[in-house]
Enzyme design. Sequence first.
Site, PDB file in Angstrom:
ATOM      1  N   GLU A 125       0.936  -0.994  -0.036  1.00 18.48           N
ATOM      2  CA  GLU A 125       0.039   0.148   0.044  1.00 18.48           C
ATOM      3  C   GLU A 125       0.839   1.307  -0.215  1.00 18.48           C
ATOM      4  OE1 GLU A 125      -1.263   3.226   1.232  1.00 18.48           O
ATOM      5  OE2 GLU A 125      -2.335   2.123   2.919  1.00 18.48           O
ATOM      6  N   CYS A 172      -2.081   8.298   3.764  1.00 17.95           N
ATOM      7  CA  CYS A 172      -1.960   7.831   2.259  1.00 17.95           C
ATOM      8  C   CYS A 172      -3.258   8.134   1.426  1.00 17.95           C
ATOM      9  CB  CYS A 172      -1.585   6.566   2.250  1.00 17.95           C
ATOM     10  SG  CYS A 172       0.235   6.134   2.903  1.00 17.95           S
TER      11      CYS A 172
END
Length: 470
Positions: free
Chosen positions: A244, A278
């Site tokens: 990720e 993120c």
Amino acid sequence: METYDALLAAIAPTNGHDSRTILDPATGRPVGEAPVHTVEDLERAVAAAAAAQPAWAAAGHDARSAALLKAADAVERSAEELARLLSREQGKPLNGPNARFEVGACAAWLRATATTELTPETVVDDGETYAELRYKPIGVVGAVGPWNWPMMITIWQIAPALRMGNTAVVKPSEYTPLSVLALIQVLNEELPDGVLHVVAGDRGVGARLAEHPAVGKVMFTGSTAAGKAIIKASADTVKRLTLELGGNDAGIVLPDADPKAIAQDLFWGAFINTGQTCAALKRLYVHDDIYDAVCTELTAVAKAMPMGVGLDENNVLGPLQNKAQYDIVAQLVDAARDAGGRILTGGNPDSDQPGYFYPATLVADIDNNNPLVTEEQFGPALPIVRYSTVDQAVAMANGLDVGLGASVWSSDLAAAREVAARIEAGTVWINKHGAVDPRVPFGGAKQSGYGLEFGVEGLKALGVPQIING
């Protein structure tokens, strides 16, 4: 339940280990001493995890799920102590979607992972051929986490790993080792010996974990550059990976949206954890018809949000976690201002204030090619870009090489879904941004990584698929 001081004492360096002082990014004051583990420490942890793994796998899903539920109880027993430590080390306030929220999410994800069912799947059964798909444990899983949500993302990595019969070795960020060490200390109050380990070392320790022949999979959350290094390091042992990586999430506000109604959710989509997420909203595209109204409403929300030291119960925004990230945000905002961007609020940090505080900043009338738009700022600064047609907005949203998340904002759900389907991102939210759910798969597109987390798909990603045919 560990008291705060007892928790710090339990994770303090032991004799023979080097240590370093961790400083509070809000005040510059010491938080505690973190051990500096070595590659030799990692080797011992991996060996112990490998030795414990067969018995843990043989215990079965029900026993492992029960252990995870007890671990969730342990997190809740020490929730306030964990939240206080997290606030001091990472900088995020106790209140709002911050430290207490993160610790609560740890318990919630453990429970959800423990109770998600994964049963053998009959692929073919036509009277002549029978084929069944099952998932077996991988072995030892390496979990390498970031500094922005250090506890929660660690749980995202290790909960499914343990549930599927793997053991785990965690390598926390060098910026936030205390939070992860404390979390693992609490979890191990309920987990069997040898199942879960933590090694708080430097990049050399992380590199060895990525290449280690006894580690069957690496879970990594962090920058795209670091993810590429892990891919290269893992190649010789053909490791399984879930990555990720960086995101620069776009939000598109359609002309029928209600600026006042969406302003609060837009703000938190961008500024959750002071923008250090993120999958936060990093660039906002707004139609000409409502551009000024959205700017006005969003500015009013931003100005009302108190920022300061995390242990102050009144604050909901904190500092940047480290000086390097502060400098990135400051440089990008300065460049946007110099290029003609209009600062609606913020952009004027107090250089006399201790800590890495950068005010919540909104930049309007900015070109889509400006670095504040094209580079991931990872902080409390949001560029707001005008557009005239939906085709133009979609093209701009898809114009970068990352695609973790995105969002569409509209009063017309059907129209929003049509636009969402055109966006190149792993998740596209409608009238919200960044809302994750332990039941719903999550992963990136393009250079935001690969592999899915959460739910049934997340469990499958921590197993080796096996077909029983016959």
